[in-house]
Design an enzyme around this catalytic site. Structure first.
Site, PDB file in Angstrom:
ATOM      1  N   LYS A  92      35.629  47.268  76.029  1.00 25.54           N
ATOM      2  CA  LYS A  92      36.362  46.382  77.009  1.00 25.54           C
ATOM      3  C   LYS A  92      37.941  46.592  76.438  1.00 25.54           C
ATOM      4  CE  LYS A  92      35.792  44.363  80.951  1.00 25.54           C
ATOM      5  NZ  LYS A  92      35.081  44.561  82.139  1.00 25.54           N
ATOM      6  N   GLY A  97      29.969  34.975  99.048  1.00 29.04           N
ATOM      7  CA  GLY A  97      30.990  36.189  98.779  1.00 29.04           C
ATOM      8  C   GLY A  97      30.873  37.328  99.477  1.00 29.04           C
ATOM      9  N   GLY A 101      33.383  39.933  99.591  1.00 30.34           N
ATOM     10  CA  GLY A 101      34.256  40.885  99.187  1.00 30.34           C
ATOM     11  C   GLY A 101      33.554  42.243  99.330  1.00 30.34           C
ATOM     12  N   VAL A 103      31.714  43.992  97.484  1.00 28.56           N
ATOM     13  CA  VAL A 103      30.378  44.305  97.172  1.00 28.56           C
ATOM     14  C   VAL A 103      29.393  43.498  98.466  1.00 28.56           C
ATOM     15  CG1 VAL A 103      28.246  44.217  95.678  1.00 28.56           C
ATOM     16  CG2 VAL A 103      30.520  44.691  94.819  1.00 28.56           C
TER      17      VAL A 103
HETATM   18  P1  NAD Z   1      35.947  40.730  95.399  1.00 23.60           P
HETATM   19  O1  NAD Z   1      37.032  39.994  94.841  1.00 23.60           O
HETATM   20  O2  NAD Z   1      36.092  41.896  96.371  1.00 23.60           O
HETATM   21  O3  NAD Z   1      34.990  39.763  96.419  1.00 23.60           O
HETATM   22  C1  NAD Z   1      34.753  38.544  95.816  1.00 23.60           C
HETATM   23  C2  NAD Z   1      34.497  37.638  96.983  1.00 23.60           C
HETATM   24  O4  NAD Z   1      34.240  36.270  96.818  1.00 23.60           O
HETATM   25  C3  NAD Z   1      35.941  37.377  97.769  1.00 23.60           C
HETATM   26  O5  NAD Z   1      35.819  37.533  99.377  1.00 23.60           O
HETATM   27  C4  NAD Z   1      36.276  35.965  97.706  1.00 23.60           C
HETATM   28  O6  NAD Z   1      37.092  35.367  98.678  1.00 23.60           O
HETATM   29  C5  NAD Z   1      34.902  35.382  97.677  1.00 23.60           C
HETATM   30  N1  NAD Z   1      34.783  34.012  97.084  1.00 23.60           N
HETATM   31  C6  NAD Z   1      35.620  33.719  95.753  1.00 23.60           C
HETATM   32  N2  NAD Z   1      35.316  32.371  95.456  1.00 23.60           N
HETATM   33  C7  NAD Z   1      34.270  31.793  96.234  1.00 23.60           C
HETATM   34  C8  NAD Z   1      33.483  30.799  96.546  1.00 23.60           C
HETATM   35  N3  NAD Z   1      33.878  29.611  95.845  1.00 23.60           N
HETATM   36  N4  NAD Z   1      32.776  30.911  97.558  1.00 23.60           N
HETATM   37  C9  NAD Z   1      32.308  31.824  98.259  1.00 23.60           C
HETATM   38  N5  NAD Z   1      33.127  32.944  98.167  1.00 23.60           N
HETATM   39  C10 NAD Z   1      34.037  33.192  97.332  1.00 23.60           C
HETATM   40  O7  NAD Z   1      34.762  41.250  94.352  1.00 23.60           O
HETATM   41  P2  NAD Z   1      33.696  42.523  94.265  1.00 23.60           P
HETATM   42  O8  NAD Z   1      34.415  43.647  93.785  1.00 23.60           O
HETATM   43  O9  NAD Z   1      32.910  42.231  95.593  1.00 23.60           O
HETATM   44  O10 NAD Z   1      32.540  41.660  93.337  1.00 23.60           O
HETATM   45  C11 NAD Z   1      31.800  40.717  93.608  1.00 23.60           C
HETATM   46  C12 NAD Z   1      31.320  40.306  92.184  1.00 23.60           C
HETATM   47  O11 NAD Z   1      30.340  41.267  91.662  1.00 23.60           O
HETATM   48  C13 NAD Z   1      32.113  39.737  90.904  1.00 23.60           C
HETATM   49  O12 NAD Z   1      31.410  38.741  90.240  1.00 23.60           O
HETATM   50  C14 NAD Z   1      32.305  41.080  90.200  1.00 23.60           C
HETATM   51  O13 NAD Z   1      32.547  40.684  88.899  1.00 23.60           O
HETATM   52  C15 NAD Z   1      30.761  41.611  90.344  1.00 23.60           C
HETATM   53  N6  NAD Z   1      30.654  43.235  90.155  1.00 23.60           N
HETATM   54  C16 NAD Z   1      31.408  43.754  91.057  1.00 23.60           C
HETATM   55  C17 NAD Z   1      30.927  45.473  90.880  1.00 23.60           C
HETATM   56  C18 NAD Z   1      32.021  46.115  91.963  1.00 23.60           C
HETATM   57  O14 NAD Z   1      31.640  47.513  91.851  1.00 23.60           O
HETATM   58  N7  NAD Z   1      32.927  45.821  92.471  1.00 23.60           N
HETATM   59  C19 NAD Z   1      30.492  45.818  89.813  1.00 23.60           C
HETATM   60  C20 NAD Z   1      29.618  45.051  89.071  1.00 23.60           C
HETATM   61  C21 NAD Z   1      29.919  43.724  89.439  1.00 23.60           C
END
Ligand code: NAD
Length: 354
Positions: free
Chosen positions: A89, A189, A191, A193
């Protein structure tokens, strides 16, 4: 500590890593203001791979703590997905909103290039595909790009598919059926994913309850997936079969676990357990927890294909379905030994590393 070397204007020096870690390297560049660290936890399964985070750390100690914790996590995640990659990392110390420039990212690229392929970087919090394009101007060891022969683009739909398959596997293990028709699932959440997962679950017949701090996202899930919307404070208390954390880490703390009505926890968020004891609390509460770094490995499979220059979709699919197979092995062993799944997952992965 070894002697510092200079690459263009950048000063790069080896620091003493924590016990059990392969390398810790620091770079400073006065011209662009770059101050960055690369932690390589393990090279046992191949070159180290893991994203680059830009964050305004209070001091270097905090940055080292974070980069090493994340680097070790990547070793486990890469091994869980059965990828020929080690764990690494990087962090850039600074505020991404005010201190990030193309020149700084290019300087970071020269730093990455100096490691000669021991570490591959990609985007993480505070770093975009556009930033990675600047890094790639100076280094070959970059993934998560939007253009190029093996560009993997946004990993989120692949991550969501891995979560979907692991969720079905969890239900199958516990109930004998992975049929999602009528199953009640709460997603925290929506977002990249969470929204993609919501679409897959809706198509498979599940009934969704969702929350997000972003009103636009919850309105979209309501309109497109007939989801019930609750406030973020209410999501844990929902009377559902599965809780899918897809927002932030540390969400499974003692208070949250006491409030949970779901029997299963399967989601994308990284580092869901506030601490290891919470894995035992979940077990004591009769809640089956699918370890996060197995469930969310789809994203790194996508990135790995770019690093390894693989375009065969069968490779992606076999590694993604392999996540569910690994999860089942963990559940079976956890049942046999009457242990929480996160403990067994760590043991299984450590076996793959030894
Ligand atoms: P993202 O930032 O696109 O989505 C996160 C969502 O959570 C956002 O819509 C945000 O508004 C919402 N959020 C934040 N705080 C909140 C709360 N208190 N209550 C409800 N919703 C809340 O992130 P992502 O890429 O969708 O990733 C989501 C999680 O999965 C993260 O923890 C990330 O580290 C993990 N992750 C993502 C990937 C990937 O491929 N994107 C891979 C492995 C792990």
């Amino acid at each position: 500590m070894n002697d510092a070397i200079t690459k263009s204007s950048i000063t790069i020096r080896e620091l003493e890593p924590s016990a059990g870690y392969a390398r810790l390297v620091e770079a400073r560049d006065e011209q662009t203001g770059l101050h960055a660290l690369v932690s390589i936890h393990s090279l046992k399964r191949g070159p180290a791979a893991g994203g680059c985070r830009m964050y305004d750390y209070a001091d270097i100690k905090q940055a080292i703590f974070d980069v090493e914790r994340l680097s070790r996590g990547m070793t486990y995640k890469n091994a869980a997905a059965d990828l020929p990659l080690g764990g690494g990392k990087s962090v850039i110390i600074g505020d991404p909103k005010t201190q990030k420039t193309p020149e700084l990212m290019r300087a970071f690229g020269r730093f990455i290039d100096s490691l000669k392929g021991d570490y591959y970087t990609a985007e993480d919090v505070g770093v975009s595909p556009q930033d990675m394009a600047h890094v790639a101007e100076e280094a070959a060891y970059v993934a998560g790009l939007e253009g190029g022969a093996f560009a993997s683009g946004d990993p989120s739909p692949v991550t969501a598919r891995g979560v979907f398959l692991c969720l079905k596997q969890t239900l199958k293990h516990a109930t004998g059926s992975d049929d999602l028709t009528g199953k009640k699932i709460a997603i925290q959440g929506l977002g990249h994913v969470g929204m993609s997962l919501a679409g897959m679950l809706h198509d498979a017949g599940a009934k969704l309850t969702v929350c997000d701090i972003n009103d636009e996202a919850v309105r979209a899930a309501q309109a497109n997936f007939d989801a019930t919307v609750v406030s973020p404070g209410e999501i844990l208390r929902q009377d559902v079969d599965v809780f899918a954390p897809c927002a932030m880490g540390g969400v499974l703390n003692p208070v949250a676990i006491a409030a949970l009505k779901a029997r299963f926890v399967v989601g994308a968020a990284n580092n869901q357990l506030a601490d290891d004891a919470c894995g035992q609390h979940l077990k004591d509460a009769g809640i089956l927890y699918a370890p996060d770094y197995i469930v969310n490995g789809g994203g790194i499979v996508n990135v790995a294909m770019e690093i390894l220059e693989i375009s065969d979709p069968d490779y992606r699919e076999s590694r993604i379905s392999g996540l569910a197979t690994t999860l089942e092995k963990v559940f079976v062993r956890a049942d046999e030994l009457d242990q929480p799944p996160h403990v067994i997952a760590d043991q299984l992965i450590e076996g793959r590393l030894s």
